[in-house]
Design an enzyme around this catalytic site. Structure first.
Site, PDB file in Angstrom:
ATOM      1  N   GLY A  99       0.676  -1.258   0.000  1.00  0.00           N
ATOM      2  CA  GLY A  99      -0.093  -0.012   0.060  1.00  0.00           C
ATOM      3  C   GLY A  99       0.856   1.255   0.076  1.00  0.00           C
ATOM      4  O   GLY A  99       0.247   2.190  -0.641  1.00  0.00           O
TER       5      GLY A  99
ATOM      6  N   ASN B 159      -6.420   4.631  10.244  1.00  0.00           N
ATOM      7  CA  ASN B 159      -5.731   3.459  10.773  1.00  0.00           C
ATOM      8  C   ASN B 159      -5.552   3.508  12.225  1.00  0.00           C
ATOM      9  O   ASN B 159      -5.003   2.418  12.756  1.00  0.00           O
ATOM     10  CB  ASN B 159      -4.260   3.267  10.053  1.00  0.00           C
ATOM     11  CG  ASN B 159      -3.560   4.506   9.980  1.00  0.00           C
ATOM     12  OD1 ASN B 159      -3.884   5.523   9.823  1.00  0.00           O
ATOM     13  ND2 ASN B 159      -2.221   4.406  10.497  1.00  0.00           N
TER      14      ASN B 159
ATOM     15  N   GLN C  16      -7.222  -0.063   5.279  1.00  0.00           N
ATOM     16  CA  GLN C  16      -8.057  -0.412   6.348  1.00  0.00           C
ATOM     17  C   GLN C  16      -9.436  -0.525   6.211  1.00  0.00           C
ATOM     18  O   GLN C  16     -10.162  -1.051   7.095  1.00  0.00           O
ATOM     19  CB  GLN C  16      -7.734   0.664   7.440  1.00  0.00           C
ATOM     20  CG  GLN C  16      -6.329   0.825   8.263  1.00  0.00           C
ATOM     21  CD  GLN C  16      -6.033  -0.597   8.591  1.00  0.00           C
ATOM     22  OE1 GLN C  16      -6.696  -1.246   9.181  1.00  0.00           O
ATOM     23  NE2 GLN C  16      -4.639  -0.362   8.950  1.00  0.00           N
TER      24      GLN C  16
ATOM     25  N   SER D 134      -3.705  -2.853   0.547  1.00  0.00           N
ATOM     26  CA  SER D 134      -2.605  -3.771   0.812  1.00  0.00           C
ATOM     27  C   SER D 134      -3.073  -5.292   1.268  1.00  0.00           C
ATOM     28  O   SER D 134      -3.841  -5.371   2.427  1.00  0.00           O
ATOM     29  CB  SER D 134      -1.816  -3.304   1.866  1.00  0.00           C
ATOM     30  OG  SER D 134      -0.640  -3.754   2.243  1.00  0.00           O
TER      31      SER D 134
ATOM     32  N   HIS E 212      -1.927  -7.533   3.129  1.00  0.00           N
ATOM     33  CA  HIS E 212      -1.705  -8.265   4.372  1.00  0.00           C
ATOM     34  C   HIS E 212      -2.728  -7.763   5.272  1.00  0.00           C
ATOM     35  O   HIS E 212      -2.468  -8.116   6.780  1.00  0.00           O
ATOM     36  CB  HIS E 212      -0.168  -7.994   4.952  1.00  0.00           C
ATOM     37  CG  HIS E 212       0.050  -6.717   5.236  1.00  0.00           C
ATOM     38  ND1 HIS E 212       0.213  -6.129   6.640  1.00  0.00           N
ATOM     39  CD2 HIS E 212       0.690  -5.709   4.488  1.00  0.00           C
ATOM     40  CE1 HIS E 212       0.715  -5.262   6.619  1.00  0.00           C
ATOM     41  NE2 HIS E 212       0.941  -4.303   5.435  1.00  0.00           N
TER      42      HIS E 212
ATOM     43  N   THR F   1       9.213  -8.057 -12.274  1.00  0.00           N
ATOM     44  CA  THR F   1       8.724  -9.269 -12.511  1.00  0.00           C
ATOM     45  C   THR F   1       7.396  -9.585 -11.475  1.00  0.00           C
ATOM     46  O   THR F   1       7.750  -9.345 -10.236  1.00  0.00           O
ATOM     47  CB  THR F   1       9.544 -10.360 -12.599  1.00  0.00           C
ATOM     48  OG1 THR F   1      10.693 -10.499 -13.390  1.00  0.00           O
ATOM     49  CG2 THR F   1       8.860 -11.924 -12.689  1.00  0.00           C
TER      50      THR F   1
ATOM     51  N   CYS G 222       3.723   1.604  11.403  1.00  0.00           N
ATOM     52  CA  CYS G 222       4.841   2.226  10.464  1.00  0.00           C
ATOM     53  C   CYS G 222       5.507   3.329  11.462  1.00  0.00           C
ATOM     54  O   CYS G 222       6.300   4.158  11.149  1.00  0.00           O
ATOM     55  CB  CYS G 222       4.207   2.777   9.372  1.00  0.00           C
ATOM     56  SG  CYS G 222       3.829   1.602   8.208  1.00  0.00           S
TER      57      CYS G 222
END
Length: 377
Positions: free
Chosen positions: A69, A152, A181, A201, A203, A239, A324
């Protein structure tokens, strides 16, 4: 262990992990390769893209895969903004909400160095965008605005429908929404057709780390963000992480399928936790505006880091701010924007749930809340 830090990352779903492993074994070829296995890998990649597009209600060619994200947010505020400026050189104002993730607000100095004028969009005491203030800020010289779908740190759900109504009079303004979120309980918010760019994102909704999603409406111009072999229509070369992309698409589908049941369960859990915290004289933030899966509370005069470790001692994993920011001991920026005094916000902690959270876990946590509070009472 009781894991209540799902806004930082979620445990991967077992079926999603199984998909990741299967794709890694059976479709390991480079999707850019011309041989049969490469062609099959490319087909699987495009099937995943189509599945994501259907769930998010966008066109297949409007979906791009990134590594996170954070990368997607950087793409928007760099490659997209620079290209938009070529078409609207006199529009130099960028509006960013006062409660954004570091992957947005840490780019402000870069934008300032490129001669953009950055203005913060204020929020009310519940952490929601101040709509009258935003209305006054919107003008012909605004290039882009960036808001969240769900905050978040305190979980405040943003009034996207009302923001869209304000933007109806300004079709030239590009609207970016950080929806990282939102997937757990607010997926329907993301179907707003006025949103021009959106970031997710994997995860955060039970996929593994390593795959983000960026949607860009066809009208949104962008420069390449990563140069190289020309993947993602030449805009994001690298890739493709095929196994992770396919697993993320599956995780998004599962989240969509389970959405209403999860929403109801987590709403019930959140009410029980609020009651438990209030009974022990904790302060609850964004009580009325937050998403069902996030709860931000404070026990005044006790530092949030101390509270995190007190819960950890009892086997409960929670956090102070966003993952973060927590190790940097940064000020709780969202609470500050909401007008919460520093001496209170320094005591704030965040608990966040997911589709895997159970009644038994919540009941055990309620007992531990009383136990932890007793240590400081």
């Amino acid at each position: 262990m009781l894991y209540f830090d799902n806004s930082a990352t979620t445990m991967p779903d077992q079926s999603v992990l199984d998909t990741y492993l299967q794709v890694s074994k059976e479709y390991f070829a480079n999707p850019s390769s011309l041989h049969e296995l490469g062609v099959k890998s490319k087909k699987l990649l495009e099937q995943a893209r189509a599945q994501v597009a259907e769930i998010l209600q966008v066109k297949t060619n409007e979906v791009y895969f990134t590594s996170s994200g954070t990368e997607a947010n950087n793409w928007v505020l760099q490659a997209v903004v620079r290209e938009l400026s070529k078409h609207r050189p006199n529009a130099k104002r960028i509006l960013i909400s006062a409660i954004e993730h570091p992957s947005v607000y840490e780019q402000i100095n870069l934008l300032l160095s490129e001669n953009y004028r950055i203005e913060r969009i204020s929020v009310n005491p519940q952490g929601e965008i101040d709509l009258p203030a935003l209305k006054e800020q919107l003008d012909s010289d605004v290039l882009l605005i960036s808001t969240m779908a769900v905050n978040n740190e305190v979980g405040a759900v943003q009034p996207l429908e009302q923001i869209a109504e304000l933007l109806a009079k300004h079709p030239q303004i590009i609207w970016h929404v950080d929806a990282v979120q939102a997937v757990t309980t607010q997926l329907s918010l993301l179907h707003n057709s006025r949103i021009d760019a959106m970031t997710l994102s994997g995860h955060k909704f039970h996929a593994g780390r390593g795959t983000g999603i960026l949607t860009l409406k066809q009208k949104v111009n962008t420069q390449p963000f990563i140069y190289g072999g020309g993947q993602e229509k030449g805009l994001r070369s690298s890739t493709e992480n095929l196994a992770s992309i396919v697993a993320t698409a599956k995780a998004l589908r599962l989240a969509s399928t389970k959405q209403e049941a999860v929403k109801q369960n987590l709403a019930k859990f959140r009410r029980s936790l609020i009651e438990a915290f209030k009974s022990q004289n904790w302060q609850v933030f964004a009580e009325a505006s937050a998403s069902e899966h996030i709860l931000c509370v404070a026990y005044p005069s006790i530092p949030g880091e101390v509270l995190v470790h007190a819960f950890e001692t009892e086997g409960v994993m929670i956090s102070t701010t966003s993952a973060c920011s927590s190790r940097k001991h940064q000020v709780h920026s969202t609470l500050k924007a909401m007008g919460v005094p520093d001496n209170i916000s320094e005591s704030a902690v965040r608990l966040s749930m997911s589709s895997l959270t159970t009644t038994a876990q919540v009941n055990e946590l309620i007992k531990i809340i009383e136990k932890v509070t007793a240590k400081f009472a």
